[in-house]
Design a protein around this motif. Structure first.
Motif, mmCIF file in Angstrom:
data_model
loop_
_atom_site.group_PDB
_atom_site.id
_atom_site.type_symbol
_atom_site.label_atom_id
_atom_site.label_comp_id
_atom_site.label_asym_id
_atom_site.label_seq_id
_atom_site.Cartn_x
_atom_site.Cartn_y
_atom_site.Cartn_z
ATOM 1 N N THR A 246 0.843 -1.198 0.000
ATOM 2 C CA THR A 246 0.000 0.000 0.000
ATOM 3 C C THR A 246 0.881 1.251 0.000
ATOM 4 O OG1 THR A 246 -0.101 0.285 2.405
ATOM 5 C CG2 THR A 246 -1.643 -1.309 1.417
ATOM 6 N N ASN A 247 0.258 2.408 0.170
ATOM 7 C CA ASN A 247 1.033 3.640 0.268
ATOM 8 C C ASN A 247 1.924 3.666 1.505
ATOM 9 O OD1 ASN A 247 -1.767 3.953 1.447
ATOM 10 N ND2 ASN A 247 -0.773 5.740 2.374
ATOM 11 N N TYR A 248 1.644 2.777 2.470
ATOM 12 C CA TYR A 248 2.503 2.653 3.647
ATOM 13 C C TYR A 248 3.707 1.759 3.379
ATOM 14 C CZ TYR A 248 -1.614 4.488 6.070
ATOM 15 O OH TYR A 248 -2.692 5.256 6.460
ATOM 16 N N GLY A 249 3.767 1.139 2.176
ATOM 17 C CA GLY A 249 4.859 0.238 1.846
ATOM 18 C C GLY A 249 4.439 -1.219 1.983
ATOM 19 N N GLY B 29 3.764 -3.723 10.941
ATOM 20 C CA GLY B 29 2.499 -4.260 10.455
ATOM 21 C C GLY B 29 2.508 -4.451 8.953
ATOM 22 N N CYS B 30 1.667 -5.369 8.483
ATOM 23 C CA CYS B 30 1.509 -5.574 7.041
ATOM 24 C C CYS B 30 0.129 -6.150 6.777
ATOM 25 C CB CYS B 30 2.598 -6.482 6.475
ATOM 26 S SG CYS B 30 2.494 -8.207 7.014
ATOM 27 N N TYR B 31 -0.243 -6.193 5.505
ATOM 28 C CA TYR B 31 -1.581 -6.630 5.101
ATOM 29 C C TYR B 31 -1.508 -7.814 4.134
ATOM 30 C CZ TYR B 31 -2.828 -2.005 6.887
ATOM 31 O OH TYR B 31 -2.989 -0.895 7.673
ATOM 32 N N PRO B 32 -1.460 -9.032 4.644
ATOM 33 C CA PRO B 32 -1.588 -10.189 3.739
ATOM 34 C C PRO B 32 -3.039 -10.343 3.309
ATOM 35 C CG PRO B 32 -1.408 -10.937 6.009
ATOM 36 C CD PRO B 32 -1.280 -9.438 6.047
ATOM 37 N N ILE C 137 7.476 12.200 16.685
ATOM 38 C CA ILE C 137 7.256 13.552 17.208
ATOM 39 C C ILE C 137 6.128 14.245 16.455
ATOM 40 C CG2 ILE C 137 8.306 15.835 17.506
ATOM 41 C CD1 ILE C 137 10.996 14.403 17.850
ATOM 42 N N ASN C 138 6.125 14.121 15.122
ATOM 43 C CA ASN C 138 5.063 14.708 14.300
ATOM 44 C C ASN C 138 4.422 13.600 13.478
ATOM 45 O OD1 ASN C 138 5.448 17.561 14.954
ATOM 46 N ND2 ASN C 138 7.436 17.302 13.930
ATOM 47 N N PRO C 139 3.591 12.781 14.092
ATOM 48 C CA PRO C 139 3.045 11.621 13.392
ATOM 49 C C PRO C 139 2.057 12.009 12.298
ATOM 50 C CG PRO C 139 1.957 11.909 15.500
ATOM 51 C CD PRO C 139 3.084 12.893 15.469
ATOM 52 N N THR C 140 2.043 11.201 11.241
ATOM 53 C CA THR C 140 1.062 11.385 10.167
ATOM 54 C C THR C 140 -0.171 10.531 10.405
ATOM 55 O OG1 THR C 140 2.102 9.623 8.874
ATOM 56 C CG2 THR C 140 2.865 11.883 8.473
ATOM 57 N N ASN C 141 -0.146 9.687 11.437
ATOM 58 C CA ASN C 141 -1.252 8.781 11.725
ATOM 59 C C ASN C 141 -1.309 8.575 13.228
ATOM 60 O OD1 ASN C 141 -2.744 6.197 12.090
ATOM 61 N ND2 ASN C 141 -2.734 6.176 9.856
ATOM 62 N N LEU C 142 -2.520 8.527 13.789
ATOM 63 C CA LEU C 142 -2.664 8.355 15.237
ATOM 64 C C LEU C 142 -2.048 7.055 15.742
ATOM 65 C CD1 LEU C 142 -6.281 9.636 15.997
ATOM 66 C CD2 LEU C 142 -4.123 10.707 16.604
ATOM 67 N N ALA C 143 -1.876 6.083 14.854
ATOM 68 C CA ALA C 143 -1.277 4.818 15.268
ATOM 69 C C ALA C 143 0.161 5.009 15.737
ATOM 70 C CB ALA C 143 -1.314 3.821 14.111
ATOM 71 N N TYR C 144 0.791 6.146 15.328
ATOM 72 C CA TYR C 144 2.192 6.368 15.665
ATOM 73 C C TYR C 144 2.354 7.221 16.926
ATOM 74 C CZ TYR C 144 2.557 4.940 10.781
ATOM 75 O OH TYR C 144 2.452 4.251 9.596
ATOM 76 N N THR C 145 1.290 7.475 17.655
ATOM 77 C CA THR C 145 1.354 8.241 18.898
ATOM 78 C C THR C 145 1.205 7.291 20.079
ATOM 79 O OG1 THR C 145 -1.017 8.623 19.191
ATOM 80 C CG2 THR C 145 0.142 10.081 17.656
#
Length: 382
Positions: free
Chosen positions: A172-175, A358-361, A184-192
């Motif tokens: 995906t766009n996340y790789g 994380g990944c998406y199989p 410090i400046n997350p683009t997604n709440l999952a990274y807080t």
């Protein structure tokens, strides 16, 4: 179980089959012809059909039928073609049942659960080397929508080895895989360090990822317990309390959206509770953070829709619905993202570190591998 009788009905258009235990079932001649497994109809290599339905005469009927032990042999006219079916195959493909369309019914392989459920721990080394252990793990995922794995390698990218045990990863766009840790400046709440309500991942994709693996590499932070909730059990609970509310969430589409850095803009339009035409519950999409303006609900029903939406969220948040566990380095869990919601409690980055990947199989790879393993098990038992 053996066959005891095969009787032609309706001038050969229908066949009634009887088993030794008294079970009977009717099959249409055209259906039997379409599902013949002879080499002229299906490839012996991959089982795919070699002819179209249009190549089968529309006036196909049976001219002969014989049931003997575990085999049914029939002859079709006007082709004059004779083929055989095993009683096991016929028994597994009976469609002579009362026609029903029960909203919210559960599929045959699905087992729903609440917070009292304890997912079994499976060992990475075992499932990597033993076909039976692999089958047990995948069967848990198919039945319960969640599977845990322990004692895996503590190395970046190890989750791809886990996915490779049964299938392939969707990029995906996340790789191909993504990091889940404090930024410090997350683009997604999952990274807080914030807690996350149990949710469907990426509901704004069409189709949404069908499975997700979260793999632990570090976990010395205080808090951050992973949580999973059975979305099917939550939907059934809503249905028992408020059937009309359930119908609203199943009958109208919600909208989901994600706008990322650069040129990422993802949207989807799907119901929060998805039913097949025959009423089977086949999907849950619930993610408050990614829900955009809902405009597909009729004005006169919007209040009731929002009441049902609120209540579904309350059910999902009920501690009695959630199963919690803390991962250690080398541990991972996988969820069926069309059904099981996942979240986490808040954690304090200042007291340690927490690093997951994380990944998406795709689920079809898992089901394919499991089908092969099931066939192997049947052969070994024979």
């Amino acid at each position: 179980m053996h066959l005891t009788d095969a009787t032609m009905l309706n001038d050969g258009k229908v066949l009634r089959v009887t088993w030794a235990d008294g079970k009977t079932a009717r099959f249409h001649a055209i259906w039997l012809r379409d599902n013949a497994a002879d080499e002229g109809t299906r490839s012996p290599v991959n089982g795919q059909k070699l002819i179209t339905l249009q190549e089968i005469p529309a006036d196909t009927v049976l001219s002969a039928a014989k049931a003997q032990d575990s085999t049914l042999t029939v002859t079709f006219q006007p082709e004059g073609k004779t083929v055989s079916f095993t009683e096991c195959w016929l028994r597994g493909h009976i469609y002579d049942v009362p026609e029903t369309a029960t909203p919210g019914r559960i599929g045959k392989t699905v087992m729903t659960w609440d917070g009292s459920f304890e997912p079994r721990l499976h060992d990475y080394r075992s499932v990597s080397t033993d076909r039976e252990a692999l089958r047990d793990w995948l069967e848990d995922i198919r039945s319960y929508g969640v599977g845990r794995l322990v004692n895996g390698p503590v190395e970046s990218g190890a989750l791809l080895k886990v996915a490779g045990l049964f299938g392939y990863v969707r990029e995906t766009n996340y790789g191909k895989f993504f990091e889940v840790r404090t930024e410090i400046n997350p683009t997604n709440l999952a990274y807080t360090g914030l807690g996350l309500q149990a949710h469907t991942d990426n509901p704004y994709r069409d189709p949404a990822p069908t499975m997700q693996i979260l793999y632990c590499l570090e976990n010395s932070a205080e808090g951050g317990e992973n949580q999973v909730v059975d979305g099917f059990r939550a939907a059934h609970r809503l249905q028992s309390e408020d059937p009309d509310g359930f119908s609203l969430l199943a009958g109208y589409c919600a909208r989901f959206e994600y706008r990322g850095a650069g040129d990422v803009c993802l949207t989807s339009r799907r119901p929060m509770i998805e039913l097949a035409p025959d009423g089977e519950l086949i999907g849950i999409r619930f993610n408050n953070r990614s829900t955009s303006a809902i405009t597909d609900v009729a004005f006169d029903r919007m209040d009731a829709y929002y009441a049902a939406y609120r209540r579904l969220g309350e059910i999902i948040d009920d501690p009695k619905m959630a199963v919690g566990f803390k991962l250690s380095p080398g541990d991972c869990f996988i969820v069926d993202n069309t059904r099981v919601l996942h979240g986490r409690s808040a954690y304090a980055a200042a007291t340690g570190s927490r690093w997951l990947q994380g990944c998406y199989p795709d689920r079809d790879g898992l089901l394919s591998t499991l089908a092969v393993l099931d066939a192997e098990a049947m052969e070994n038992a024979a």
